[in-house]
Design an enzyme around this catalytic site. Structure first.
Site, PDB file in Angstrom:
ATOM      1  N   GLU A 195      34.328  12.632  86.066  1.00  0.00           N
ATOM      2  CA  GLU A 195      35.724  12.885  85.718  1.00  0.00           C
ATOM      3  C   GLU A 195      36.073  12.224  84.387  1.00  0.00           C
ATOM      4  OE1 GLU A 195      38.163  11.566  88.958  1.00  0.00           O
ATOM      5  OE2 GLU A 195      37.970  13.441  90.065  1.00  0.00           O
TER       6      GLU A 195
ATOM      7  N   GLU B 151      34.461  18.456  93.358  1.00  0.00           N
ATOM      8  CA  GLU B 151      35.150  17.422  94.143  1.00  0.00           C
ATOM      9  C   GLU B 151      36.563  17.888  94.429  1.00  0.00           C
ATOM     10  OE1 GLU B 151      34.779  13.248  92.937  1.00  0.00           O
ATOM     11  OE2 GLU B 151      36.899  12.973  93.424  1.00  0.00           O
TER      12      GLU B 151
END
Length: 318
Positions: free
Chosen positions: A155, A241
């Site tokens: 991320e 995710e």
């Protein structure tokens, strides 16, 4: 005669579904990207649906072959994500040997169980030299196995898409020295949400590369779903995710918004993975501390988020 032929067709379909559930890699083989769609070795569209382990350095007890077997057989996951932590204590940078041991436990077990496995560089910072070394090692060791999917950057937070493109090109070149064809996933800016920036300027001259989006259903709603739908017209997307909770991983569990996300991903034929197999005292954590390391896990040790995700996997991976 028609009834007999129909019965034969139904039986073949049932066997096909059973094989895909029990041995997805045997069924689909070497994955590839065609246009914006993940496909099997024959060029047929494929949707992977699975679950992510929590950070290896926080929940190493779940990084074992029995847990992988439980997630495949009891939870019906056909892809498992191994999240190698690059932050917090005892991370890969501080203790690389232990991190590699945890990751290889899961990768080896996934190959044995014949499910796909995501090797996730679970970082929030650009660490190019370290990533090149790690993914080169993984590609050398596992590149011959069609089970493997490389996730280059969990991320990104503040990195620009231009900086991320440079990073991606560098790491992809290293992987492709040893592995010419397994799927590679690349993150996008702002916690894997600015997929519109990727669609406006995707990587060039790369093959079998997809771009990741992350969502948490109680926080990310219609605006991000619409952004994904628009971007998916241009680039291949993989939701590596996601959660049923707020973006913090805690707080409200929103089943209605979770189902809206799943409905959209199924319509778009976008693969999805939910977070996480862990026993933290937060909403997105799927197990309580009393749960055994390898399972199987009875309902009384599975938290609400785990029951929701297990139900989704069982429904869609049937």
């Amino acid at each position: 005669m028609k009834r007999i032929l129909l019965a034969i067709v139904i039986t073949i379909c049932q066997v096909s579904f059973s094989v895909a559930q029990q041995a997805p890699v045997k069924q689909w083989g070497q994955l590839q990207v065609i246009g914006t769609q993940l496909c099997d070795q024959q060029g047929n569209p494929v949707v992977l649906r699975g679950i992510s382990l929590g950070w290896h350095n926080l929940w190493p007890r779940f990084y074992n072959k029995k847990a992988v077997k439980t997630l495949k057989n009891d939870w019906h996951a056909n892809v498992i994500r191994a999240a190698m932590g690059l932050h917090i204590e005892d991370n890969y940078l501080e203790n690389p040997d232990y991190a590699l041991q945890c990751m290889e436990n899961v990768i080896d077990a996934a190959i044995k169980q014949d499910v796909y496995v995501i090797i996730d560089w679970h970082s929030h910072k650009l660490l190019t030299d370290e990533a090149v070394k790690f993914f080169g090692r993984m590609a050398k060791k596992y590149g011959k196995h069609p089970h493997v999917i490389y996730e280059l950057y969990n991320e990104p937070i503040e990195d620009s898409w231009d900086a991320l493109k440079e990073y991606a090109y560098t790491v992809i070149r290293e992987i492709r020295k040893y592995d010419p064809d397994n799927i590679i996933l690349m993150g996008c800016p702002h916690w894997d949400q600015d997929i519109n920036l990727v669609a406006a300027s995707p990587l060039e001259d790369v093959t079998n590369v997809m771009y990741t989006v992350h969502f948490y259903a109680s926080t990310h709603k219609d605006y991000l779903r619409q952004r994904v739908v628009e971007a998916h017209k241009v680039v291949p997307i993989f939701v590596s995710e996601s959660g049923v909770t707020e973006a913090s991983g805690d707080g409200e569990i929103n089943e209605e918004e979770t189902q809206k996300w799943v409905d959209m991903m199924e319509r778009e034929r976008i693969s999805w993975v939910f977070w996480s197999v862990s026993d933290k005292n937060e909403s997105c954590s799927m197990l309580i501390p009393r749960a055994t390391a390898g399972g199987p896990w009875p309902d009384d040790v599975i938290k609400r988020s785990g029951k929701i995700v297990k139900g989704l996997l069982t429904k869609y991976n049937k």
